[in-house]
Design a protein around this motif. Structure first.
Motif, PDB file in Angstrom:
ATOM      1  N   ILE A 424       0.925  -1.161  -0.008  1.00  0.00           N
ATOM      2  CA  ILE A 424      -0.007  -0.041   0.165  1.00  0.00           C
ATOM      3  C   ILE A 424       0.844   1.150  -0.010  1.00  0.00           C
ATOM      4  CG2 ILE A 424      -1.867   1.248   1.319  1.00  0.00           C
ATOM      5  CD1 ILE A 424      -2.717  -1.338   2.617  1.00  0.00           C
ATOM      6  N   VAL A 425       0.704   2.160  -0.909  1.00  0.00           N
ATOM      7  CA  VAL A 425       1.635   3.073  -1.020  1.00  0.00           C
ATOM      8  C   VAL A 425       0.868   4.588  -1.265  1.00  0.00           C
ATOM      9  CG1 VAL A 425       1.617   2.950  -3.586  1.00  0.00           C
ATOM     10  CG2 VAL A 425       3.575   4.397  -2.423  1.00  0.00           C
ATOM     11  N   GLY A 426       1.177   5.584  -0.387  1.00  0.00           N
ATOM     12  CA  GLY A 426       0.530   6.977  -0.466  1.00  0.00           C
ATOM     13  C   GLY A 426       0.809   7.490  -1.661  1.00  0.00           C
ATOM     14  N   GLY A 427       0.149   8.405  -2.155  1.00  0.00           N
ATOM     15  CA  GLY A 427       0.239   9.158  -3.476  1.00  0.00           C
ATOM     16  C   GLY A 427      -0.887  10.325  -3.521  1.00  0.00           C
ATOM     17  N   GLU A 428      -0.718  11.033  -4.592  1.00  0.00           N
ATOM     18  CA  GLU A 428      -1.686  12.026  -4.934  1.00  0.00           C
ATOM     19  C   GLU A 428      -3.050  11.366  -5.062  1.00  0.00           C
ATOM     20  OE1 GLU A 428      -0.574  14.046  -8.230  1.00  0.00           O
ATOM     21  OE2 GLU A 428       1.260  14.907  -7.290  1.00  0.00           O
ATOM     22  N   ASN A 429      -3.330  10.292  -5.634  1.00  0.00           N
ATOM     23  CA  ASN A 429      -4.586   9.739  -5.819  1.00  0.00           C
ATOM     24  C   ASN A 429      -5.204   8.762  -4.593  1.00  0.00           C
ATOM     25  OD1 ASN A 429      -4.719  10.632  -8.497  1.00  0.00           O
ATOM     26  ND2 ASN A 429      -3.206   9.038  -9.080  1.00  0.00           N
ATOM     27  N   GLY A 430      -4.405   8.852  -3.592  1.00  0.00           N
ATOM     28  CA  GLY A 430      -4.856   8.145  -2.468  1.00  0.00           C
ATOM     29  C   GLY A 430      -3.923   6.954  -1.970  1.00  0.00           C
ATOM     30  N   ALA A 431      -4.510   6.151  -1.581  1.00  0.00           N
ATOM     31  CA  ALA A 431      -3.741   4.856  -1.171  1.00  0.00           C
ATOM     32  C   ALA A 431      -3.566   3.765  -2.299  1.00  0.00           C
ATOM     33  CB  ALA A 431      -4.118   4.124   0.061  1.00  0.00           C
ATOM     34  N   GLY A 432      -2.666   3.603  -2.985  1.00  0.00           N
ATOM     35  CA  GLY A 432      -2.428   2.588  -4.219  1.00  0.00           C
ATOM     36  C   GLY A 432      -1.913   1.464  -3.682  1.00  0.00           C
ATOM     37  N   LEU A 433      -2.518   0.199  -4.386  1.00  0.00           N
ATOM     38  CA  LEU A 433      -2.070  -1.083  -4.045  1.00  0.00           C
ATOM     39  C   LEU A 433      -1.095  -1.554  -5.241  1.00  0.00           C
ATOM     40  CD1 LEU A 433      -2.254  -3.575  -2.191  1.00  0.00           C
ATOM     41  CD2 LEU A 433      -4.210  -4.346  -3.744  1.00  0.00           C
ATOM     42  N   VAL A 434       0.099  -1.878  -4.744  1.00  0.00           N
ATOM     43  CA  VAL A 434       0.785  -2.584  -5.642  1.00  0.00           C
ATOM     44  C   VAL A 434       1.114  -3.937  -5.434  1.00  0.00           C
ATOM     45  CG1 VAL A 434       3.523  -2.684  -6.327  1.00  0.00           C
ATOM     46  CG2 VAL A 434       2.362  -0.289  -6.074  1.00  0.00           C
ATOM     47  N   VAL A 435       1.230  -4.945  -6.515  1.00  0.00           N
ATOM     48  CA  VAL A 435       1.186  -6.278  -6.262  1.00  0.00           C
ATOM     49  C   VAL A 435       2.545  -6.923  -6.684  1.00  0.00           C
ATOM     50  CG1 VAL A 435      -0.012  -8.619  -7.057  1.00  0.00           C
ATOM     51  CG2 VAL A 435      -1.200  -6.282  -6.601  1.00  0.00           C
ATOM     52  N   ASN A 436       3.207  -7.534  -5.826  1.00  0.00           N
ATOM     53  CA  ASN A 436       4.339  -7.980  -5.989  1.00  0.00           C
ATOM     54  C   ASN A 436       5.556  -7.099  -6.816  1.00  0.00           C
ATOM     55  OD1 ASN A 436       6.010 -10.455  -6.071  1.00  0.00           O
ATOM     56  ND2 ASN A 436       5.361 -11.000  -8.170  1.00  0.00           N
ATOM     57  N   ALA A 437       5.599  -6.139  -6.178  1.00  0.00           N
ATOM     58  CA  ALA A 437       6.755  -5.272  -6.730  1.00  0.00           C
ATOM     59  C   ALA A 437       6.984  -4.236  -5.364  1.00  0.00           C
ATOM     60  CB  ALA A 437       6.138  -4.280  -7.878  1.00  0.00           C
ATOM     61  N   THR A 438       7.655  -3.288  -6.084  1.00  0.00           N
ATOM     62  CA  THR A 438       8.261  -2.330  -4.785  1.00  0.00           C
ATOM     63  C   THR A 438       7.219  -1.100  -4.812  1.00  0.00           C
ATOM     64  OG1 THR A 438       9.660  -0.971  -6.096  1.00  0.00           O
ATOM     65  CG2 THR A 438      10.657  -2.801  -5.326  1.00  0.00           C
ATOM     66  N   ALA A 439       7.354  -0.141  -3.747  1.00  0.00           N
ATOM     67  CA  ALA A 439       6.596   0.996  -3.568  1.00  0.00           C
ATOM     68  C   ALA A 439       6.718   1.740  -4.973  1.00  0.00           C
ATOM     69  CB  ALA A 439       6.834   1.561  -2.269  1.00  0.00           C
ATOM     70  N   LYS A 440       7.697   1.743  -5.673  1.00  0.00           N
ATOM     71  CA  LYS A 440       8.014   2.614  -6.582  1.00  0.00           C
ATOM     72  C   LYS A 440       7.203   2.180  -8.086  1.00  0.00           C
ATOM     73  CE  LYS A 440      12.746   4.107  -5.575  1.00  0.00           C
ATOM     74  NZ  LYS A 440      12.756   3.556  -4.086  1.00  0.00           N
ATOM     75  N   ALA A 441       6.566   1.088  -7.817  1.00  0.00           N
ATOM     76  CA  ALA A 441       5.737   0.606  -9.127  1.00  0.00           C
ATOM     77  C   ALA A 441       4.484   1.354  -9.246  1.00  0.00           C
ATOM     78  CB  ALA A 441       5.572  -1.029  -8.819  1.00  0.00           C
ATOM     79  N   LEU A 442       3.847   1.253 -10.534  1.00  0.00           N
ATOM     80  CA  LEU A 442       2.434   1.563 -10.601  1.00  0.00           C
ATOM     81  C   LEU A 442       1.502   1.067 -10.041  1.00  0.00           C
ATOM     82  CD1 LEU A 442       1.010   3.924 -12.331  1.00  0.00           C
ATOM     83  CD2 LEU A 442       0.731   2.152 -14.041  1.00  0.00           C
ATOM     84  N   PRO A 443       0.691   1.570  -9.184  1.00  0.00           N
ATOM     85  CA  PRO A 443      -0.378   0.822  -8.440  1.00  0.00           C
ATOM     86  C   PRO A 443      -1.309   0.324  -9.318  1.00  0.00           C
ATOM     87  CG  PRO A 443       0.023   2.908  -7.367  1.00  0.00           C
ATOM     88  CD  PRO A 443       0.970   2.874  -8.619  1.00  0.00           C
ATOM     89  N   ALA A 444      -1.884  -0.840  -8.912  1.00  0.00           N
ATOM     90  CA  ALA A 444      -2.761  -1.594  -9.831  1.00  0.00           C
ATOM     91  C   ALA A 444      -4.301  -1.052  -9.514  1.00  0.00           C
ATOM     92  CB  ALA A 444      -2.877  -3.135  -9.520  1.00  0.00           C
TER      93      ALA A 444
END
Length: 498
Positions: A424-444
């Motif tokens: 779960i990564v915080g960003g401008e669009n809220g809390a993004g969910l990244v699957v099987n990657a690092t926090a730098k990846a594009l949230p799904a």
């Protein structure tokens, strides 16, 4: 006075690092006996009191076993450094040459790594590459035992192994205990010389270089150093400590010059990518609980939740430990403290005191499966309240947490630099969910930051309803795939609106 080495970006006392909540310093106290400046409960209390005076009161134990003090200012950082000197705490400087937290006192270790580690430190200083190396270049000397250094990455690894009733050191480079490239097995002197040779080669490539940047030709030359044994006779060890293949493509690879990358064979889902292992590393035994030592002594491991605690709570724990007879406290990779010298009857009372204060006292605690940075409001870079989200998920979904969940306040991913099963990564669009990657990846997928825990509850509900009998949650996530996981994360938000 402590002598501090300015090596660039490492936040030592002499070179604090700017973070979202002020300046941060990282300490590596020397532990392991009277001659090396052990960290006593009184000294830890003194450090915590200094952190309260000069920082924001948040202290951390890192995944590598270092102590961090947060929230300093340009004015207060020098005052903290002066007080650390006044406490006479010996702090490791120069190229980090790390050993396990129970080095020299673990009856299960193959060899005591401390003498070799000290000889490597001396040799590196004499050879002179320190100032030409980047701040994150490191060496590990692992004697084995109950708490290995397998999960910690390093440029050079020396791991004790038994061959023909004798002890040798397996020298490998660029990785953790699972994915480092094995070169040779050697006796102490040769292993030391190879380690120094690796660092010299890295230094020649510049301060941004690591052992992973060395060429195959250079690695072959290192493998032929001195009189050594090819590593092909040694088994590769899975995270579950089982053999999963040879270090080379076949056992016939026996010449020292025949260096190749290890062949990896399929392993269980829990040991695979979806396990969320730290920095792509293996799952090592957690430094939590009781560990039998030499001379019938016991070490008690207690972890900081998410690697962080208010300094006043650490003071309370250290005072309890002191009253119960603790003589030494060691920092342990895995974000924990090891308490030594306790009489057997004192272990449970200290565990109870720690649990009351909010520390982690059991390896089964679901918080051990969650990596969470300070987030808001502690860190100005954070976009979400990571610790609140983590506590809610740990309380509501402990039954499915057999993988690592990373909760990051921003895309930097400080708490877990490597890939995790879910992030779960915080960003401008809220809390993004990244699957099987690092926090730098594009949230799904995204959902409001305040409601991120509900999204994970949606994923947890899908796991419970779809996994096969006996199937681990990590394996179920692999089978469901990123699209299905992201839909469950978003759908929980939709259900809330109905």
């Amino acid at each position: 006075m402590n002598a501090f080495s300015r090596r660039g970006a490492c936040p030592a006392l002499s070179a604090p690092m700017q973070t979202g909540d002020g300046l941060l310093v990282r300490l590596n106290p020397v532990t392991g006996g009277p001659s090396s400046g052990e960290l006593s409960p009184k000294l830890l209390i003194g450090l915590c009191e200094s952190a309260l005076r000069h920082g924001n009161g948040i202290m951390e134990v890192t995944a590598r076993g270092s102590l961090q003090i947060r929230g300093l200012t340009t004015d207060s950082a020098p005052l903290l450094a002066a007080e650390v000197d006044a406490l006479d705490i010996a702090v490791r400087t120069g190229v980090p040459v790390e050993t396990g937290p129970l080095a020299g006192i673990d009856p299960q270790e193959i060899a005591d790594p401390r003498p070799l580690a000290e000889r490597i430190r001396t040799a590196v200083e004499e050879a002179g590459p320190t100032q030409r190396l980047g701040p994150k270049v490191s060496v590990i000397v692992d004697g084995g035992g109950q708490l290995t250094m397998d999960a910690v990455t390093a440029d050079v690894r020396l791991t004790a192994v038994r061959i023909d009733a004798g002890t040798r050191w397996l020298v490998s480079v660029a990785g953790d205990g699972r994915n480092a490239r094995s070169l040779v097995t050697a006796q102490d002197d040769a292993a030391r010389d190879i380690a120094v040779a690796v660092l010299r080669m890295v230094a020649e490539k510049g301060r941004e270089a690591h052992a992973r940047d060395l060429s195959d030709r250079q690695l072959v030359s290192l493998a032929g150093w001195h009189s050594v044994t090819p590593p092909s006779v040694l088994p590769d060890i899975s995270p579950a400590r089982g053999e999963i293949g040879s270090l080379h493509g076949s056992a016939s690879s026996s010449t020292v010059g025949d260096w190749r990358k290890p062949t990896r064979h399929p392993i269980s889902p829990l040991a695979g990518e979806m396990s969320g292992r730290t920095e792509g590393g293996v799952q090592d035994r957690q430094p939590i609980g009781l560990f039998p030592l030499s001379d019938n002594a016991i070490a008690l491991g207690i972890a900081l939740p998410y690697g962080s605690m208010p300094a006043d709570k650490i003071i309370d724990l250290a005072k309890s430990a002191l009253a119960l007879g603790t003589s030494e406290i060691r920092l342990a990779p895995g974000r924990a403290l090891l308490f030594l010298g306790l009489p057997p009857a004192a272990n449970q009372p200290l565990q109870r005191a720690a649990a009351t204060l909010g520390f982690v006292t059991s390896p089964a605690d679901p918080r051990t499966r969650i990596a969470a940075c300070p987030g808001t409001p502690a860190c100005a870079s954070g976009r979400i309240a990571t610790r609140d989200i983590a506590e809610t998920i740990a309380a509501e979904n402990a039954d499915i947490l057999d993988f690592t969940l990373h909760i990051s306040g921003c895309a930097k991913g400080c708490a877990h630099p490597g890939p995790a099963a879910l992030t779960i990564v915080g960003g401008e669009n809220g809390a993004g969910l990244v699957v099987n990657a690092t926090a730098k990846a594009l949230p799904a997928g995204y959902r409001p930051g305040y409601d991120a825990a509900r999204g994970i509850s949606g994923v947890a509900a899908m796991i419970r309803s779809t996994r096969y009998q006996g199937e681990a949650a990590a394996a179920c996530l692999t089978r469901l795939g990123p699209a299905g996981i992201a839909e469950a994360y978003r759908q929980a938000q939709t259900e809330k609106r109905k």
